[in-house]
Design a protein around this motif. Structure first.
Motif, mmCIF file in Angstrom:
data_model
loop_
_atom_site.group_PDB
_atom_site.id
_atom_site.type_symbol
_atom_site.label_atom_id
_atom_site.label_comp_id
_atom_site.label_asym_id
_atom_site.label_seq_id
_atom_site.Cartn_x
_atom_site.Cartn_y
_atom_site.Cartn_z
ATOM 1 N N GLN A 39 0.866 -1.215 -0.106
ATOM 2 C CA GLN A 39 -0.057 -0.128 0.109
ATOM 3 C C GLN A 39 0.798 1.174 -0.029
ATOM 4 O O GLN A 39 1.581 1.370 0.974
ATOM 5 N N PRO A 41 1.333 5.452 -0.252
ATOM 6 C CA PRO A 41 0.196 6.420 0.418
ATOM 7 C C PRO A 41 -0.539 7.092 -0.557
ATOM 8 O O PRO A 41 -0.473 7.186 -1.687
ATOM 9 N N GLY A 42 -2.105 7.147 -0.101
ATOM 10 C CA GLY A 42 -3.142 7.764 -0.914
ATOM 11 C C GLY A 42 -3.682 6.564 -1.871
ATOM 12 O O GLY A 42 -4.506 7.041 -2.766
ATOM 13 N N LYS A 43 -3.146 5.474 -1.823
ATOM 14 C CA LYS A 43 -3.534 4.521 -2.659
ATOM 15 C C LYS A 43 -4.032 3.162 -2.027
ATOM 16 O O LYS A 43 -3.901 3.047 -0.833
ATOM 17 N N GLU A 44 -5.112 2.448 -2.562
ATOM 18 C CA GLU A 44 -5.486 1.145 -2.117
ATOM 19 C C GLU A 44 -4.644 0.033 -1.912
ATOM 20 O O GLU A 44 -3.586 0.045 -2.477
#
Length: 121
Positions: A39, A41-44
């Protein structure tokens, strides 16, 4: 109680290699399906590689040919060998386990705390 403990993360230059380890304890019958997720940052959270009880493996398209998942049952350790690393591989990497085969779906019951991989020049 099942515990998963990742290690081996770090910083590496593009094109470099790292091997992640996941020591797992407490699985009731010793037969578990396992996987690596990551994962950024800012992503699934996305599935990277998975391995079944019979050692069948699956990989995300983005890592095929570069990453290898393996399991050492004698050491209760799951590995992820990563080579030709790219900046887009930068993420927190987690191992996961379950007695059901979820492959690259984030449906596993047990998760480790994660280990950071940073690929940067």
């Amino acid at each position: 109680q099942v515990q998963l403990v990742e290690s081996g993360g770090g910083s590496v230059q593009p094109g470099g290699s790292l091997t992640l380890s996941c020591a797992h304890f407490g699985y009731p019958d010793g037969r578990n399906c396992m996987a690596w997720f990551r994962q950024a940052p800012g992503k699934e959270r996305e599935g990277v590689a998975a391995i079944s009880v019979d050692r069948t493996t699956r990989y995300a398209e983005s890592v095929k040919g570069r990453f290898t998942i393996s399991q050492d049952n004698a050491k209760n350790t799951l590995y992820l060998e990563m080579s030709s690393l790219k900046p887009e591989d930068t993420a927190m990497y987690y191992c996961a386990a379950d007695n059901r085969q979820w492959w690259l779906l984030p449906m596993y019951n047990y998760w480790g705390q994660g280990t950071q991989v940073t690929v940067s020049s």
